[in-house]
Design a protein around this motif. Structure first.
Motif, PDB file in Angstrom:
ATOM      1  N   GLU A  14       0.687  -1.247  -0.138  1.00  0.00           N
ATOM      2  CA  GLU A  14      -0.144   0.109   0.085  1.00  0.00           C
ATOM      3  C   GLU A  14       0.909   1.202  -0.071  1.00  0.00           C
ATOM      4  O   GLU A  14       0.420   2.339  -0.504  1.00  0.00           O
ATOM      5  CB  GLU A  14      -0.941  -0.083   1.211  1.00  0.00           C
ATOM      6  CG  GLU A  14      -2.064  -1.010   1.262  1.00  0.00           C
ATOM      7  CD  GLU A  14      -2.889  -1.259   2.408  1.00  0.00           C
ATOM      8  OE1 GLU A  14      -4.089  -1.237   2.638  1.00  0.00           O
ATOM      9  OE2 GLU A  14      -2.116  -1.152   3.702  1.00  0.00           O
ATOM     10  N   SER A  18       3.299   2.271  -7.768  1.00  0.00           N
ATOM     11  CA  SER A  18       3.122   1.238  -8.738  1.00  0.00           C
ATOM     12  C   SER A  18       3.863   1.747 -10.125  1.00  0.00           C
ATOM     13  O   SER A  18       3.874   0.831 -11.012  1.00  0.00           O
ATOM     14  CB  SER A  18       1.408   1.292  -9.236  1.00  0.00           C
ATOM     15  OG  SER A  18       1.023   2.622  -9.722  1.00  0.00           O
ATOM     16  N   SER A  29      -1.761  12.418  -4.684  1.00  0.00           N
ATOM     17  CA  SER A  29      -2.971  11.749  -4.857  1.00  0.00           C
ATOM     18  C   SER A  29      -3.767  12.340  -6.205  1.00  0.00           C
ATOM     19  O   SER A  29      -3.971  13.400  -6.155  1.00  0.00           O
ATOM     20  CB  SER A  29      -3.966  11.745  -3.589  1.00  0.00           C
ATOM     21  OG  SER A  29      -3.350  11.147  -2.546  1.00  0.00           O
ATOM     22  N   HIS A  34      -5.830   7.557  -6.368  1.00  0.00           N
ATOM     23  CA  HIS A  34      -4.705   6.751  -6.470  1.00  0.00           C
ATOM     24  C   HIS A  34      -3.459   7.676  -6.372  1.00  0.00           C
ATOM     25  O   HIS A  34      -3.441   8.997  -6.621  1.00  0.00           O
ATOM     26  CB  HIS A  34      -4.552   6.040  -7.840  1.00  0.00           C
ATOM     27  CG  HIS A  34      -5.514   5.128  -8.153  1.00  0.00           C
ATOM     28  ND1 HIS A  34      -6.612   5.293  -9.032  1.00  0.00           N
ATOM     29  CD2 HIS A  34      -5.759   3.889  -7.423  1.00  0.00           C
ATOM     30  CE1 HIS A  34      -7.258   4.110  -9.064  1.00  0.00           C
ATOM     31  NE2 HIS A  34      -7.072   3.314  -8.359  1.00  0.00           N
ATOM     32  N   ASN A  35      -2.277   6.949  -5.485  1.00  0.00           N
ATOM     33  CA  ASN A  35      -1.239   7.653  -5.178  1.00  0.00           C
ATOM     34  C   ASN A  35      -0.075   7.213  -5.994  1.00  0.00           C
ATOM     35  O   ASN A  35       0.190   6.048  -6.229  1.00  0.00           O
ATOM     36  CB  ASN A  35      -1.017   7.296  -3.591  1.00  0.00           C
ATOM     37  CG  ASN A  35      -1.995   7.831  -2.595  1.00  0.00           C
ATOM     38  OD1 ASN A  35      -2.458   8.890  -2.796  1.00  0.00           O
ATOM     39  ND2 ASN A  35      -2.838   6.716  -2.043  1.00  0.00           N
ATOM     40  N   CYS A  53      -4.876   8.218 -15.465  1.00  0.00           N
ATOM     41  CA  CYS A  53      -4.517   7.694 -14.261  1.00  0.00           C
ATOM     42  C   CYS A  53      -3.760   6.010 -14.744  1.00  0.00           C
ATOM     43  O   CYS A  53      -4.219   5.576 -15.494  1.00  0.00           O
ATOM     44  CB  CYS A  53      -5.479   7.318 -13.399  1.00  0.00           C
ATOM     45  SG  CYS A  53      -4.915   6.421 -11.839  1.00  0.00           S
ATOM     46  N   LEU A  55      -3.211   3.433 -13.538  1.00  0.00           N
ATOM     47  CA  LEU A  55      -4.003   2.251 -12.682  1.00  0.00           C
ATOM     48  C   LEU A  55      -5.610   2.369 -13.101  1.00  0.00           C
ATOM     49  O   LEU A  55      -5.740   1.220 -13.801  1.00  0.00           O
ATOM     50  CB  LEU A  55      -4.069   2.614 -11.160  1.00  0.00           C
ATOM     51  CG  LEU A  55      -2.713   2.295 -10.253  1.00  0.00           C
ATOM     52  CD1 LEU A  55      -2.672   2.683  -8.696  1.00  0.00           C
ATOM     53  CD2 LEU A  55      -1.932   1.101 -10.856  1.00  0.00           C
ATOM     54  N   CYS A  56      -6.139   2.999 -13.112  1.00  0.00           N
ATOM     55  CA  CYS A  56      -7.574   3.006 -13.601  1.00  0.00           C
ATOM     56  C   CYS A  56      -8.018   3.509 -15.063  1.00  0.00           C
ATOM     57  O   CYS A  56      -9.009   3.415 -15.451  1.00  0.00           O
ATOM     58  CB  CYS A  56      -8.627   3.712 -12.349  1.00  0.00           C
ATOM     59  SG  CYS A  56      -8.595   5.584 -12.498  1.00  0.00           S
TER      60      CYS A  56
END
Length: 249
Positions: A14, A18, A29, A34-35, A53, A55-56
């Motif tokens: 966490e 990534s 953020s 997401h960070n 982003c 990630l998403c």
């Protein structure tokens, strides 16, 4: 809640970015929650045509204005200290301990001992260690510990490495002291990944590598156009000479 207990609320996963796959360094953020490390997300957005982003994949109309989450940064730093101590994680076998010169380094080597020309590792959190090498592809400098992926992973086999001093000489941002890895087409100059999130947030930017390829293609097109004009002139001159010879006859 005691400050020392904060790291226990989070797992290492966490608290890992990534993008660089290491503990957060100056975490920010995104609006989607997401960070990422501040420099990592800045470089990611600068290298892509759209602002999304990682990630998403949510797309933003323009680059969000991000600020460092100081509480999250403190948690990441406390986590590292609680797990590895102030000096960071222990080096793998055959890798010099933090602060110890790399094999072959001399006492006069700037990367071997802290001094005026030391370049610090971009990945280290908490106590920074001197960088022993810089990657021109990743546009980052690494200490002996964080250089390991480049030495052991086939994925990084073609990444060119240089001494930090040579890699950064004349290529660092005067404001953020980071590598000039981004080209701002709006201002027509090179900037760093942190500049992307600051005064160049709404500007058109690409990676330096992308702009270099674009400029090379532009130069090639210009050269071809000049060659075509020269050939046309030569053909025209040849035709004029033939006409002149016909008149003489």
């Amino acid at each position: 809640m005691a400050e020392a207990a904060l790291p226990d609320l989070f797992s290492e996963q966490e608290l890992t970015c990534s993008i660089c796959l290491d503990l957060f360094n100056q975490p920010v953020s995104t609006p989607c929650g997401h960070n990422f490390c501040q420099a990592c997300i800045g470089g990611y957005w600068a290298s892509g045509a759209a602002c999304t982003c990682p990630l998403c994949k949510r797309q933003f109309d323009e680059r969000p204005q991000l600020s460092v989450n100081k509480v999250f940064a403190l948690i990441a730093e406390k986590f590292q200290q609680s797990r590895y101590g102030a000096a960071g994680p222990p080096p793998a076998p055959g890798v010099p301990a933090p602060g110890v010169p790399a094999p072959g380094a001399t006492p006069d080597d700037p990367a071997a001992a802290p001094g005026e020309d030391v370049v610090w590792c971009d990945v280290c959190t908490g106590l920074k260690q001197p960088a022993v090498s810089s990657c021109l592809t990743c546009t980052a400098s690494y200490c002996s510990l964080h250089l390991q992926p480049h030495q052991r992973t086939p994925f990084y086999a073609k990444h060119p490495l240089m001494t930090p001093q040579d890699a950064l000489r004349g290529r660092t941002c005067r404001v953020h002291r980071r590598l000039l890895e981004v080209y701002c087409r709006t201002c027509e100059r090179c900037i760093c990944a942190l500049c992307v999130l600051d005064e160049h947030r709404i500007h058109k930017t690409v990676s330096v590598q992308t702009e270099r390829v674009s400029k090379q293609r532009e130069v090639a097109r210009t050269e071809q156009e000049i060659l075509n004009r020269i050939r046309q002139k030569e053909i025209h001159i040849t035709q004029l000479k033939k006409k002149l010879d016909a008149v003489k006859v």
